[in-house]
Design an enzyme around this catalytic site. Structure first.
Site, short mmCIF file in Angstrom:
data_model
loop_
_atom_site.label_atom_id
_atom_site.label_comp_id
_atom_site.label_asym_id
_atom_site.label_seq_id
_atom_site.Cartn_x
_atom_site.Cartn_y
_atom_site.Cartn_z
N HIS A 1 47.44 -24.16 16.96
CA HIS A 1 47.80 -24.61 15.57
C HIS A 1 48.71 -23.31 15.03
O HIS A 1 49.60 -23.78 14.01
CB HIS A 1 46.79 -24.84 14.67
CG HIS A 1 46.41 -26.41 14.36
ND1 HIS A 1 47.30 -27.25 14.19
CD2 HIS A 1 45.10 -26.90 14.63
CE1 HIS A 1 46.53 -28.61 14.39
NE2 HIS A 1 45.59 -28.41 14.60
N TYR B 1 45.92 -37.24 17.27
CA TYR B 1 45.78 -36.26 18.22
C TYR B 1 46.00 -36.70 19.81
O TYR B 1 46.85 -36.15 20.25
CB TYR B 1 44.05 -35.80 18.36
CG TYR B 1 43.61 -35.05 17.08
CD1 TYR B 1 43.32 -33.92 17.03
CD2 TYR B 1 43.26 -35.92 15.94
CE1 TYR B 1 42.74 -33.32 16.21
CE2 TYR B 1 42.88 -35.45 14.72
CZ TYR B 1 42.51 -33.79 15.01
OH TYR B 1 41.97 -33.42 13.68
N HIS C 1 42.69 -25.20 21.02
CA HIS C 1 43.25 -26.20 19.98
C HIS C 1 43.81 -25.49 18.63
O HIS C 1 44.75 -25.69 18.22
CB HIS C 1 42.32 -27.45 19.74
CG HIS C 1 42.95 -28.57 18.87
ND1 HIS C 1 43.51 -29.50 19.43
CD2 HIS C 1 42.89 -28.49 17.60
CE1 HIS C 1 43.97 -30.31 18.25
NE2 HIS C 1 43.49 -29.72 17.21
N GLU C 2 42.77 -24.85 18.03
CA GLU C 2 42.81 -24.20 16.83
C GLU C 2 44.02 -23.01 17.04
O GLU C 2 44.83 -22.86 15.94
CB GLU C 2 41.76 -23.53 16.27
CG GLU C 2 40.40 -24.36 16.01
CD GLU C 2 41.08 -25.88 15.52
OE1 GLU C 2 41.83 -25.75 14.79
OE2 GLU C 2 40.36 -26.76 15.71
N GLU D 1 48.80 -32.17 14.85
CA GLU D 1 47.61 -32.58 15.82
C GLU D 1 48.00 -33.03 17.24
O GLU D 1 47.60 -32.80 18.02
CB GLU D 1 46.34 -33.33 15.01
CG GLU D 1 45.89 -33.05 14.10
CD GLU D 1 45.00 -31.85 14.06
OE1 GLU D 1 45.01 -31.05 15.34
OE2 GLU D 1 44.79 -31.09 13.05
N GLU E 1 42.20 -24.46 11.69
CA GLU E 1 43.28 -23.50 12.05
C GLU E 1 43.72 -22.47 10.77
O GLU E 1 44.87 -22.13 10.82
CB GLU E 1 44.14 -24.02 12.66
CG GLU E 1 45.17 -25.00 11.64
CD GLU E 1 44.62 -26.48 11.80
OE1 GLU E 1 45.39 -27.49 11.04
OE2 GLU E 1 43.53 -26.78 11.80
#
Length: 647
Positions: A338, A424, A334-335, A357, A310
């Site tokens: 971040h 996560y 997801h990235e 996470e 990220e």
């Protein structure tokens, strides 16, 4: 070891300063550098860094480096702005395998320095005697140095290891504590720093970084070289300083988004990730403005060890996420997430990795729901629940301390050991459980305000729970008991009140897997289904199957040859223990073609667990594959296969 002594001294100093503050020692507080109050709490002491930010800390890094693709080194300088107490005599930095040739102050006057004993996990402390305060009230030190060809953060690729096959390639991967192998700074996630960089590379190559470009085409430098300049004006954790150099091209996907990659990869990458702008819009609608300017994506060579990283303004991504149908783009969600959880509000130490996470995995699923609908989001959340159960088993069961959210990683373990699915998936489940207890509208309002309150600051588990109590729970003891926040954060296992999002699509898939396992015809297996449903079907099959049954599935679906990396991975995990010959050939090709640790490490573990047959296969494949893996991946697999570095 030296690291233990330095770290304990630093910890004692922080604890002492906290005690002094409690007792009203105002002068001591006035003398200290302007460090975040979070870092002055005992649980924010980062024992995996040699730094003592309560005495002196780095606030800005300016690197000026030249790449040498023949020697596999970066060389040049790093100029550090230091915020230090007036009485501070020295600053301690983190390094790993760096050759330091000189240290000077702002006027070029040499400063005394020493490199301490080398620790195999943490590298060596660089202790520099501080010079005088400059006219801006800060202190500068300039370090002349070069990296080692074996720098853990860097991977140098030959032209043959790239898509274009003509030019070499270099990329960095800094998380967790690897950036100290190419930048001498205080390499702790809590010590946020602004930075700038000049990177000089051979003509024909492009350097990209996780900052704002100040020279899109580079500037001419001597000896057929070009210099690229970047700036990050927002304080970030040091592990987020990232670099890549290669034959790179760019294609916009929107007014503030686009794709960087090698020319031959550009068209399919831009098609797969063409909805980047929509992703940013969805994320902003949930938790507030995107604060980093651009959101671009760099699709790297397949040796990149993670799914994505990220890095601000420029997410690094694996090409294994390109399935051709956008079925694996949750990785990008997801990235992007971040950019709020991790980059904006960062874990102060690696013991609080879940704050990055867990929040991000929860946020990822919300982005996917907003763009692709509740059905897709539910399938992915349900698969993550299964991943969480598997991770708990792998960690040693629900009583294992490794299943806690807030960890206690000792000096003799790498912070990388804490980067498991527990952080996560248990983290996301915790936040989902809070959402269920208070309602989505109230929870979303809290999260948006939380990111605003702590923007560009480090955070600890204790700090998050304190904020949760003050701004969401607000003294409601019944609500706090219902959630059980301390149990979630500090105890192993999964609390009984965990919210399990289930997919309405999976019961039919589970029934199909059960029917096939009982001898049903392969023709009855659903064929026109999503990637997530296919993965569910494979993972629900018995781990032992007759060869003819495996072959029947492979003949129909060709999972041994699929370009969908997630499906191929779960398929190989099923068929390798059954010694399916076609699967073994597929595994060899897969392990040689990419170095994503998520896939590579479990597959080698599976092979090594299959007696002499599997072990021989694993060692033969690894002997050929290892040179193409990033140190993050090879460092893990070395232990799995018993590889000795002298081999």
């Amino acid at each position: 070891m030296r690291i233990a002594t330095v770290s304990l001294i630093a910890l004692a100093a922080v604890l002492a300063s906290c005690t002094a503050a409690k007792n009203g020692a105002a002068k001591a507080a006035d003398d200290a550098p302007a460090v975040s109050q979070v870092l002055l709490t005992p649980d924010a002491k980062d024992i995996h860094s040699y730094a003592n930010p309560a005495e002196a800390r780095v606030t800005h890094v300016a690197i000026d480096l030249t790449t040498d693709f023949a020697a596999h080194t970066l060389s040049g300088s790093a100029t550090l702005d230091v915020d230090a107490a007036p009485t501070a005599k020295q600053i301690v930095l983190d390094t790993r395998n760096l050759t330091v040739t000189a240290v000077t102050d702002a006027a070029g006057k040499p400063l005394p320095f020493t490199l301490g004993a080398v620790d195999p996990i943490h590298g060596a402390p660089l202790t520099v005697t501080l010079g005088p305060i400059d006219i801006k009230g800060a202190r500068k030190i300039k370090i002349a140095y070069s990296t080692s060809p074996k720098a853990d953060a860097l991977q140098w690729l030959t032209p043959a290891q790239t898509a274009g096959k003509k030019l070499p390639y270099l990329f960095s991967q800094g998380e967790a504590i690897l950036n100290r192998s190419w930048i001498p700074t205080q390499d702790s996630p809590g010590i946020r720093q602004t930075w700038e960089a000049k990177i000089t590379v051979p003509e024909g190559l492009t350097a990209v970084m996780s900052g704002e470009s100040k020279s899109a085409l580079g500037q001419t430098a001597p000896h057929n070289m070009r210099t690229f300049s970047y700036v990050m004006d927002k304080p970030v954790a040091p592990y987020l300083i990232a670099l890549a150099v290669g034959d790179l091209r760019f294609q916009a996907t929107g007014p503030r988004t686009g794709i960087w990659t090698e020319p031959s990869m550009l068209e399919k990458s831009a098609k797969e990730f063409g909805e980047l702008e929509k992703f940013v819009d969805a994320a902003e609608s949930l938790y507030g403005p995107y604060r980093w300017g651009r959101y671009d994506l760099l699709v790297l060579p397949p040796s990149f060890p993670f799914g994505g990283m990220e890095n601000p303004r420029l997410t690094f991504a694996t090409p294994t996420a390109i399935a051709g149908d956008r079925s694996l783009v949750s990785l990008i969600a997801h990235e992007l997430a971040h950019s709020w959880s991790g980059n904006l509000v960062t874990n102060a130490t690696w013991n609080d990795f879940w704050l990055n996470e867990g929040f991000t995995s929860y946020f990822e699923n919300r982005i996917m729901e907003k763009i692709y609908g509740p059905k897709r989001a539910a399938m992915e959340a349900d698969l993550s629940w299964s991943d969480m159960q598997a991770a708990i088993k792998e960690a040693g069961g629900p009583a294992s301390k490794d299943t806690q959210l807030r960890l206690d990683i000792p000096l003799n373990r790498s912070p990388d050991d804490g980067m498991t699915q527990i952080a996560y998936d248990k983290g996301a489940t915790f936040l989902r459980t809070i959402e269920a207890a208070v309602g989505r509208a109230k929870w979303d309002a809290y999260l948006r305000a939380y990111f605003d309150r702590h923007a560009f600051q480090p955070q600890t588990t204790a700090g998050f729970l304190k904020d949760l109590r003050e701004n969401l729970i607000k003294g409601d003891k019944a609500l706090e008991a219902k959630i059980g926040i301390d149990q979630w954060a500090y105890q192993p296992g999964i609390p009984a009140n965990a919210v399990h999002v289930t997919s309405d699509a999976f019961p039919a898939i589970d029934a199909a897997a059960k029917a096939f396992a009982a001898g049903g015809p392969v023709a009855a297996v659903p064929g026109n289904v999503t990637t997530q449903e296919t993965m569910r079907f494979i993972t629900q099959l018995p781990r032992t199957l007759p060869a003819e049954r495996i072959k029947a599935l492979d003949d129909r679906f060709a999972w041994s040859d699929t370009g969908n990396s997630e499906i191929r991975f779960v398929w190989l995990q099923l068929v390798l223990p059954n010694r399916y010959a076609r699967g073994e050939k597929s595994a060899e090709q897969f392990l040689l073609a990419q170095g994503r640790r998520k896939f590579v490490a479990p597959l080698f573990t599976t092979l090594m667990g299959d007696g002499a047959h599997g072990q021989a296969l694993a060692k033969r494949i690894y002997a050929e594959a290892r040179a193409g893996y990033h140190p993050v991946t090879s460092g893990t697999v070395d232990k799995i296969v018993g590889w000795k570095t002298t081999q």
